[in-house]
Design an enzyme around this catalytic site. Structure first.
Site, mmCIF file in Angstrom:
data_model
loop_
_atom_site.group_PDB
_atom_site.id
_atom_site.type_symbol
_atom_site.label_atom_id
_atom_site.label_comp_id
_atom_site.label_asym_id
_atom_site.label_seq_id
_atom_site.Cartn_x
_atom_site.Cartn_y
_atom_site.Cartn_z
ATOM 1 N N GLY A 121 -6.914 0.658 25.514
ATOM 2 C CA GLY A 121 -8.367 0.103 25.616
ATOM 3 C C GLY A 121 -8.644 -1.011 25.050
ATOM 4 O O GLY A 121 -9.851 -1.931 25.168
ATOM 5 N N HIS B 195 0.739 -1.332 0.293
ATOM 6 C CA HIS B 195 0.050 -0.122 -0.157
ATOM 7 C C HIS B 195 0.888 1.425 -0.316
ATOM 8 O O HIS B 195 2.151 1.312 0.861
ATOM 9 C CB HIS B 195 -1.138 -0.121 1.413
ATOM 10 C CG HIS B 195 -2.082 -0.660 1.366
ATOM 11 N ND1 HIS B 195 -2.867 -1.659 2.397
ATOM 12 C CD2 HIS B 195 -2.162 -2.247 0.142
ATOM 13 C CE1 HIS B 195 -3.560 -2.505 1.932
ATOM 14 N NE2 HIS B 195 -3.498 -2.643 0.986
#
Length: 608
Positions: free
Chosen positions: A297, A273
């Site tokens: 988290g 990419h």
């Protein structure tokens, strides 16, 4: 519910062949979920005013092609989305055209190789207008049970295997088109499937970042968790992690980042990419991105292979806490099915199709054409020539060397007869009028009939009739006078006994010199003796000679005109090329060549 793409999405596709292919894949999905096709129009200036046919189930839908997006949205008021399948050099203009249309709210660009400057301009313009610009290099967007934009999700069987006919609980955002399909499949196997999956494209500056879509997933009550697949390069993943960790979020986030192999390779190496390139100082590394997600988290599996079990654990917790109700799997017989093509049905033995036509002479289904089973290249390499191919295709047999020589001579002797005969004249006039070769030659071929070349078949038919019925010349001539008329193949406008046709003499001399039986030629020459005694121009002409000789070597009567048509086509092409080479001008007859046998000028009477 879904984000970006839903049941109200109506699409214009900007592009040609690639756009049409996308429409066909989108149509398969619409058929699977039992919704009308969501592609309303195409925009492709070279084909403006035409239509594209898109298969839908067992039928075809006709979709119009327009010159501009404005024309398409004016004619189809429900259009609100554009898919851009335009080449990289024109993609920016196409994207701007779509964004500037007030009816379009979402533009997804599939084009690869768009210059970074163009991508940045499109992204900024979309933000300014309050619209979404997805891509470039996007595989598309799919909302399970609602809408598919582009080819994301793969083939029909994969759409079914991934349970995309109904909504699940997981959102998906990826840069990689291939991995988007992989993650969709994992979500369907380890959980209940997806709500929406978005391919944002792997360029360094995508039109929309992860955060934009994460915020939309956060507002979608059906989406309980989102899977992000990131890669080294840029800072999109760090920004997504920052967003997720900024406060308590309703959705759970799972993230994997590809490119840990970068640690064993030289710094600054570029991957597949455009955006997959780590900074020289280690910025944007896969490890730093993964750590950012963990600190925020998010659930970050140690390996890509561990993603499936992680998704499963999240799903089981969602079920346990009552946030998700398990969806029973459909029975195999109830799964969506795409109608089989005729070819597929025949291969599986499910259908019998009555052929539309039958061919007994050639077969082109293999690597090369077979003429009566003989490969064309082998015929060439073993010394066979055009007359042998004629024998195979016209009489279904491999003719002898002598027969091939006869056909070659017939073609050479009848290839042309000058510019003044009707066929050549028609071709010349057409060429001078600027008509193309095929049409001009066809104009000359149309002249072939009973009075020009078309006598070959008729001559062969009646000479064969006489020989088959053991008629004498007198009986034959009496029969023809009473039932048919002048004998085809007998008579010439210019040639006569005192001015014989050299072509006839050459052909007769060669064939008789072979020493093979020639009953039809012998009969034709006997007829000539009688008819020319009555009138010296009633000689056996080239059409009659060709006919008698070809019947003698076994060619079917109905094929005989073909020899004149094939031979004379050579001359007609020559006349067309000759006139074009000379740059001849349009022909108009001189007045003195027309007998104007009309009344003299007179007054028009009053209308009563």
């Amino acid at each position: 519910m879904s984000i970006l793409a839903n049941k109200d999405t109506r699409v214009v596709i900007q592009g040609g062949a690639a756009g049409l292919n996308a429409a066909r894949r989108m149509s398969e999905y619409c058929y699977m979920i039992k919704r009308p096709l969501n592609v309303e129009a195409f925009v492709y200036p070279p084909d403006a005013g035409k239509t594209n046919e898109v298969p839908f189930g067992s039928g075809l839908l006709t979709v119009p092609v327009y010159k501009s997006v404005a024309e398409a949205t004016a004619a189809h008021s429900q259009i609100n989305t554009s898919l851009v399948y335009i080449g990289a050099d024109r993609a920016a203009a196409a994207g701007m055209e779509a964004l500037n249309d007030p009816k379009i709210q979402l533009v997804s660009m599939i084009t690869e190789g768009v210059p970074e400057r163009d991508a940045k301009l499109l992204a900024r313009h979309a933000v300014k207008l309050g619209k979404i610009f997805n891509g470039p290099s996007s595989i598309g967007i799919i909302s399970a049970g609602s809408c598919r934009l582009g080819v994301i999700g793969g083939a029909f069987d994969n759409l079914v295997a991934c349970k995309l006919y109904r909504e699940g609980s997981f959102g998906v955002i990826t840069k990689s088109g291939g991995l988007s399909n992989e993650i969709i499949w994992i979500c369907s196997q380890f959980a209940d499937g997806i709500t929406t999956a978005i391919g944002i494209g792997g360029d360094a500056y995508p039109g929309t970042d992860y955060v934009t879509y994460l915020e939309r997933f956060e507002q979608d009550p059906q989406t309980k968790a989102v899977v992000i697949v990131g890669e080294m390069g840029g800072d999109l993943e760090e920004r997504a992690a920052e967003w997720f960790g900024a406060k308590r979020r309703r959705i759970q986030l799972l993230a994997v980042v590809s490119g840990f192999c970068q640690e064993s390779l030289p710094k600054g190496m570029k991957f597949g990419h455009a955006g997959a390139k780590e900074g020289l100082q280690g910025e944007g590394s896969a490890r730093s991105k993964a750590e950012a997600f963990r600190k925020a988290g998010a659930i970050v599996p140690d390996t890509f292979g561990a993603l499936g079990p992680a998704i499963k654990a999240v799903y089981e917790d969602l079920v346990k806490t009552g946030q998700v109700r398990p969806i029973p799997d459909l029975r195999p017989e109830d799964l969506p099915k795409l109608p089989k093509s005729v070819e597929e049905g025949m291969k599986s033995g499910e259908v019998v199709v009555a052929p539309l036509i039958k061919s007994t002479i050639s077969d082109d289904r293999g690597d090369e054409p077979l003429y009566q089973g003989y490969p064309a290249s082998e015929l060439i390499n073993k010394g066979y020539e055009i007359p042998h191919v004629i024998g195979l295709l016209w009489d279904k047999r491999l003719i002898s060397k002598q027969e091939a020589e006869i056909i070659k001579r017939i073609m050479m002797l009848s290839a042309d007869h000058g510019p003044c005969v009707s066929g050549a004249l028609a071709t010349i006039i057409a060429a001078c009028a600027g008509i193309g070769m095929s049409q001009a030659v066809a104009a000359g071929l149309i002249m072939i009939g009973p009075r020009f070349g078309g006598a070959v078949t008729d001559a062969g038919r009646w000479f064969k009739y006489a020989v088959d019925n053991k008629m004498s010349v007198d009986e034959f001539l009496g029969y023809m006078k009473k039932n048919v008329g002048p004998v085809p193949g007998i008579g010439h406008r210019v040639k006569s006994l005192r001015n014989p046709d050299t072509r006839v003499k050459e052909l007769v001399s060669y064939v008789k010199g072979l020493g093979t039986p020639t009953p039809h030629l012998d009969f034709a020459l006997s007829v000539e003796k009688v008819t020319s005694a009555k009138k010296e121009n009633l000689i056996l002409n080239v059409d009659g000679t060709m006919a008698a000789v070809l019947v003698d070597i076994g060619f079917p009567v109905d094929s005989l005109n073909g020899f004149f048509i094939l031979s004379r086509t050579i001359g007609l092409i020559g006349h067309w090329v000759d006139q074009r080479r000379q740059e001849s001008r349009l022909i108009r007859l001189f007045d003195y060549l027309v007998n104007y046998a009309t009344p003299k000028r007179r007054d028009v009477p009053p209308l009563k």
